[in-house]
Motif scaffolding. Structure first.
Motif, short mmCIF file in Angstrom:
data_model
loop_
_atom_site.label_atom_id
_atom_site.label_comp_id
_atom_site.label_asym_id
_atom_site.label_seq_id
_atom_site.Cartn_x
_atom_site.Cartn_y
_atom_site.Cartn_z
N ALA A 116 0.84 -1.21 0.00
CA ALA A 116 0.00 0.00 0.00
C ALA A 116 0.87 1.25 0.00
CB ALA A 116 -0.90 0.01 1.24
N LYS A 117 0.29 2.31 -0.57
CA LYS A 117 0.91 3.62 -0.49
C LYS A 117 0.02 4.48 0.39
CE LYS A 117 3.25 4.23 -4.86
NZ LYS A 117 3.25 4.94 -6.12
N ALA A 118 0.65 5.31 1.21
CA ALA A 118 -0.16 6.21 2.04
C ALA A 118 0.57 7.52 2.18
CB ALA A 118 -0.41 5.58 3.40
N TYR A 119 -0.18 8.60 2.30
CA TYR A 119 0.47 9.89 2.48
C TYR A 119 -0.27 10.77 3.49
CZ TYR A 119 -2.89 10.64 -1.23
OH TYR A 119 -4.03 10.64 -2.00
N SER A 120 -1.28 10.22 4.16
CA SER A 120 -1.95 11.07 5.13
C SER A 120 -1.93 10.44 6.50
CB SER A 120 -3.39 11.33 4.70
OG SER A 120 -4.12 10.13 4.76
N GLY A 121 -2.16 11.27 7.50
CA GLY A 121 -2.27 10.77 8.86
C GLY A 121 -1.17 11.25 9.79
N LEU A 122 -0.08 11.80 9.22
CA LEU A 122 0.99 12.28 10.10
C LEU A 122 0.88 13.79 10.30
CD1 LEU A 122 4.19 10.38 8.86
CD2 LEU A 122 2.54 9.71 10.61
N THR A 123 1.35 14.26 11.44
CA THR A 123 1.42 15.70 11.65
C THR A 123 2.66 16.24 10.93
OG1 THR A 123 2.82 15.49 13.58
CG2 THR A 123 0.44 15.44 13.96
N ASP A 124 2.73 17.55 10.76
CA ASP A 124 3.89 18.15 10.11
C ASP A 124 5.18 17.81 10.86
OD1 ASP A 124 2.28 19.15 8.22
OD2 ASP A 124 2.42 21.25 8.81
N ARG A 125 5.05 17.78 12.16
CA ARG A 125 6.23 17.48 12.98
C ARG A 125 6.72 16.05 12.70
NH1 ARG A 125 7.90 20.43 17.44
NH2 ARG A 125 5.97 21.60 17.52
N GLU A 126 5.77 15.12 12.62
CA GLU A 126 6.15 13.73 12.34
C GLU A 126 6.73 13.59 10.93
OE1 GLU A 126 3.05 11.14 15.08
OE2 GLU A 126 2.26 12.18 13.32
N ILE A 127 6.13 14.33 9.99
CA ILE A 127 6.64 14.27 8.62
C ILE A 127 8.10 14.73 8.59
CG2 ILE A 127 6.49 15.35 6.35
CD1 ILE A 127 3.46 15.35 6.65
N ALA A 128 8.39 15.80 9.30
CA ALA A 128 9.76 16.33 9.32
C ALA A 128 10.71 15.25 9.84
CB ALA A 128 9.83 17.58 10.18
N ARG A 129 10.25 14.52 10.85
CA ARG A 129 11.09 13.49 11.44
C ARG A 129 11.30 12.33 10.45
NH1 ARG A 129 8.71 9.92 15.89
NH2 ARG A 129 10.04 8.21 15.29
N VAL A 130 10.21 11.88 9.83
CA VAL A 130 10.32 10.76 8.89
C VAL A 130 11.17 11.19 7.69
CG1 VAL A 130 9.03 9.18 7.42
CG2 VAL A 130 8.11 9.82 9.65
N ASP A 131 10.97 12.43 7.24
CA ASP A 131 11.76 12.96 6.11
C ASP A 131 13.26 12.85 6.41
OD1 ASP A 131 11.85 14.81 3.59
OD2 ASP A 131 13.10 15.82 5.08
#
Lengths: 565, 356
Positions: free
Chosen positions: A464-479
């Motif tokens: 699966a592909k997913a792109y929603s559900g994380l906060t901006d802060r979490e995205i920065a961390r995963v990035d």
């Protein structure tokens, strides 16, 4: 175009509803009706056919700016939006013109549809040369059929109703079908949209549906807290079907079937649009594929949606039915102001008087208390429904997500969940451009699946592909993790060393020969990052397949035997 | 003073090389903007990713001396006026204005008839807070490429200041403070120097005010500014322009301004995605770096046949320059990790969350 580009800018720059409303009112209070008509069309979600292909837009813009294609691609990667990339790489304009939106559309953009590539190129070069960056950006969005801005149709309705001094319900009704591609916006249509209310209001409806009333998600379970919704007898309770929301309209001896997106889908479901209702009837309901007395999974409906022509084989294999749950027009009268329980009883009369297999009265769910209702809700999955709808018995039929005159709640079942490993990442678009926000997730496949096969080495299979559900802060961390753990880059995609586990939620699951994992999931999204789980502890493909609905399960499990590794 | 006697031919190949400590001039035995502690460091400007603590000897352009000292404390610093030169181990060293911030310099190195220029960070458009960029002819030009993509093309700063004035005036008329986020060193002073200070009072965060003082002492014209403790009442905030560093977003320091409008001034604000990530009311596209046409103009004007690209869109610039018949290559550096760079941009994505 300058005014419209400015409006776009203002709507795009603020997240405040009042700010957007003010911007809309400012714009509509001073533009000519012809331009206002086009603006309403685009803001309400009208999508004209793409005038110029993306390929030509790219080619012509690189030619005009004198940069090679690879450099265009680098720019596109950084910007994350085609129209914006083009607007920035073009050389500055040599002069500026102020041609109104309607003239742009009618005299300059639409005629390009029938032009040769040479003529189109010539026209684009001259258009681009007379607009500054922001206007170019909007122009390219209009040309490419990708115009989108963060305002709801309801907000446009509100702005117009405040300007015209009319009830928002009237404007909303008049706006139904406004974005239908068969009708070009015009000054005349705009004038009718904001004209004073007439006694013939009702006659002007043609085949148009009413604005759909939408439900709100129920956040607190009444099973856990029975006080939330009070007396259960004050609620009309139905199953929530997983199909296409639609209105079936019958007027002047003709019928129309409209989807919630206000697309006319009469021809797609002949077995539903062919139901002969009495003249002056509008029913709200859900289109589903109906087999053996129960709804089939949404995947079956998808096989109907995509098709332009319907063979008799398809019609036989995937018969559609309309589950009727509300009556909006009865004997030529708009009855949306009548309370829910009364509309229901009239609906029942109408449906019962027409005995056809394609029209089903949405059954009521009866439970003595919230606790027992909750137990029934747990059977949703086996009934192939998404949960329940709770409608206040005294609710009028509202517009959009209004709550003032009664409310509809959707009480959905919890999503399926699986713990999966992030294996690929791709950069996002728009406000997420240049950040890695679009992820591909994998589960463990144990390799050999039959008894005779030796167990192979465990490997991760993307599902699966997913792109929603994380906060901006979490995205920065995963990035940051993605940049650190990249193995390879293929164009915009990076493969990463598996280090992160996510809990993925999804609404449905069906077998799919097109996916490597052999299954496809519906609405996958990230529920949370599982920092507490190691990659080895992520879930397996077998666990995923065990979630398949019964009729599929056996087939999927056996078909995976002997499939290539 | 005599350097090590070795075969000159070896050095003639490359006057500056990249080492793990930083860019190194071997015949001169000194580093330029090194990121690890070294004996001798030449500093192009005082932004934290270029001027780091811990070196034994510092050499910098005179106009930047006070800023360096205020940021790095008691360092052993020698200075040269722009254009003045010193010979170090046979290498002639001089500083030339880079137009980036007060005291920013390109470093010119001449050795046995060959000239190299290390650009540091630079900007071509003149501004009232520092000496304007000077073209220094050279054989090899080591250039930055922070905004090295053709999408980056700046409007004149005067237009941007007008936009800021309009935004500030309209907020002031509605009785709302205007909070403008920008970097405290360089950008803040450039904005103060460029805007119309008759609109209302200007309040500066302490981080910017420290730099303001140094700029004023250097004779740069900045309007009067207040600190929050100077402002007598909250009513005084409502027509104010508040200059605040990005790190102050969501802090108690900002809460005192009540229902304010906010904006961010940076070159990154050119892109809609970056603007939306910041989630401020306005993005003003104002950069202290050269845009794409600026980078190209600067490179061409030096007449350099060889170009070495450091931080930014390095791969893109190198490929583009090669396709345009220049001998281009890259140095890996650790610049751009602090002020206006992408990584910082990404890490600060979350900034509005705490700010909502």
């Amino acid at each position: 175009m300058r005014d419209f580009a400015r409006l776009y800018n203002e709507l795009d720059a603020t997240t405040a509803t009042l700010g957007k409303l003010e911007a809309l009112k400012r714009y509509f209070s001073h533009v000519e009706p012809a331009n206002a008509a086009w603006a309403v069309y685009f803001l309400a979600g009208g999508k004209p056919r793409q005038t110029i292909s993306t390929k030509f837009l790219r080619q012509f813009s690189t030619e005009m700016s004198g940069i090679p294609e690879w450099l265009f691609d680098e720019c596109y990667q950084a910007v994350g939006d085609l129209a914006e990339t083009i607007a920035h790489i073009l050389p500055p304009p040599s002069h500026e013109t102020s041609i109104p939106l309607a003239n742009w559309m009618e005299e300059r953009i639409i005629p390009l549809r029938n032009e040769t590539p040479e003529k189109t190129r010539e026209a684009l070069f001259s258009y681009w040369n007379e607009l500054e960056t922001q206007q170019r950006f909007v122009l390219i969005k209009l040309i490419s059929g990708a115009f989108r801005v963060g305002v709801s149709k309801l907000l446009v309705v509100r702005a117009l109703s405040e300007l015209a001094g009319l009830d928002a319900k009237i404007i909303a009704q008049r706006m139904m079908g406004w974005t239908d591609s068969a009708l070009q916006p015009s000054a005349e249509r705009y004038s009718l949209l904001i004209a004073a209310q007439s006694e013939f209001e009702h006659r002007n409806k043609d085949g148009h549906p009413y604005p759909f009333f939408l439900a709100h998600p129920l956040q607190i379970s009444p099973q856990a807290d029975p006080q939330v919704l009070g007396d259960i007898r004050q609620w009309q309770i139905e199953w929530k079907y997983d199909g296409i929301r639609a209105q079936l309209v019958q007027r002047n001896g003709q019928s129309w079937l409209w989807s919630r997106g206000e697309d006319l889908i009469t021809d797609r479901f002949p077995e539903i649009s062919g139901i002969s209702l009495p003249d002056g009837t509008v029913i709200d309901g859900e289109i589903v594929i109906w087999k053996n007395g129960s709804p089939a999974p949404f995947a079956d409906l998808q096989k109907r949606i995509g098709r332009k022509s319907l063979s008799s084989r398809i019609l036989n294999e995937f018969p559609a039915a309309f589950i009727a749950f509300d009556l909006l027009e009865h004997r030529g009268q708009d009855i949306r102001h009548i309370i829910q329980s009364e509309r229901r009883s009239r609906l029942k009369d109408v449906v019962c008087s027409i005995d056809v297999p394609g029209l089903i009265l949405s059954p009521l769910v009866d439970a003595p208390d919230w606790h027992r209702l909750g137990i029934m809700r747990n059977t949703s999955r086996s009934r192939a429904v998404e949960g329940m709808m709770l409608k206040s018995v005294s609710a009028q039929y509202g517009i959009g997500r209004t709550k003032e005159r009664g409310i509809w709640w959707k009480w959905k079942i919890d999503p399926y969940t699986v713990d999966a490993v992030l294996v690929y990442a791709q950069r996002g678009h728009g406000r997420r451009a240049s950040l890695y926000t679009d992820y591909t997730f994998a589960v463990w496949d144990s390799g050999g699946s039959g008894d005779s096969d030796p167990p192979g080495e465990r490997k991760l299979v993307p599902f699966a592909k997913a792109y929603s559900g994380l906060t901006d802060r979490e995205i920065a961390r995963v990035d940051a993790v993605i940049r650190r753990t990249t193995i390879e880059k293929f164009g915009p995609v990076r493969s990463v060393r598996p280090t992160m586990v996510f809990e993925i939620g999804f609404e449905g699951i069906a077998p799919s020969p097109r996916h490597k994992a052999g299954v496809a999931v519906r609405f996958p999204r990230m529920l949370r990052i599982r920092d507490d789980k190691k990659v080895d502890e992520a879930d397996t493909l077998d666990m995923l397949k065990a979630m398949l609905p019964n009729p599929y399960r056996k087939a999927a499990l056996t078909s995976s035997v002997g499939s290539p590794p | 003073m005599a350097g090590p006697r070795r075969t000159w031919g070896v050095y003639m190949a490359d006057l500056v090389v990249a080492r793990k400590e930083g860019l190194f001039c071997e015949p001169g035995q000194f580093y330029i903007d090194p990121w690890q502690p070294v004996d001798r460091a030449i500093i192009t400007h005082a932004h934290a990713d270029h001027a780091r603590p811990g070196h034994t000897h510092y050499l910098a352009a005179l106009p930047g001396a006070d800023i360096l000292k205020s940021r790095l404390g008691d360092i052993q610093l020698e200075t040269l006026a722009y254009g003045e030169h010193v010979i170090h181990n046979g290498v002639t060293v001089s500083f030339h204005p880079a137009g980036h911030v007060l005291g920013s310099a390109q470093v010119r190195l001449e050795y046995r008839g060959e000239t190299w220029v290390v650009s540091g960070d630079y900007k071509l458009e003149p501004d009232g807070t520092c000496d304007s960029f000077e073209t220094v002819p050279c054989d090899t030009f080591i250039t930055e490429s922070t905004f090295g993509l053709p999408i980056y093309r700046w409007q004149a700063a005067s237009d941007i200041f007008k936009d800021i004035n309009v935004w500030w005036r309209s907020n002031a008329e509605k009785g709302r403070a205007s909070v403008l986020f920008c970097y405290a060193f360089g950008k803040a002073q450039r904005i103060l120097n460029g805007i119309d200070n008759s609109i209302g009072p200007i309040i500066c965060h302490g981080a910017a005010e420290t730099l303001n003082r140094i700029y004023r002492n250097a004779g740069i014209s900045l309007p009067d500014t207040l600190t929050v403790s100077d402002a007598s009442s909250k009513a005084g905030f409502r027509e104010a322009l508040v200059i605040a560093p990005p790190s102050s977003a969501g802090s108690p320091w900002l809460r005192r301004f009540g229902d304010y409008s906010d904006a961010f001034a940076s070159g990154w604000m050119l892109l809609r995605g970056a603007r939306r990530r910041r989630a401020v009311d306005r993005g003003f596209v104002l950069s202290d770096h050269a845009d794409w046409p600026g980078l190209m103009r600067a490179i061409t004007a030096t007449g350099a046949q060889r170009v070495i690209v450091t931080h930014g869109h390095v791969d893109v610039m190198v490929r583009w320059l090669r396709e345009n018949s220049l001998d281009a290559s890259a140095f890996e550096t650790e610049y751009g990790t602090n002020e206006e760079d992408n990584a910082a941009e990404n890490e600060s994505v979350a900034f509005k969350e705490s700010h909502a």
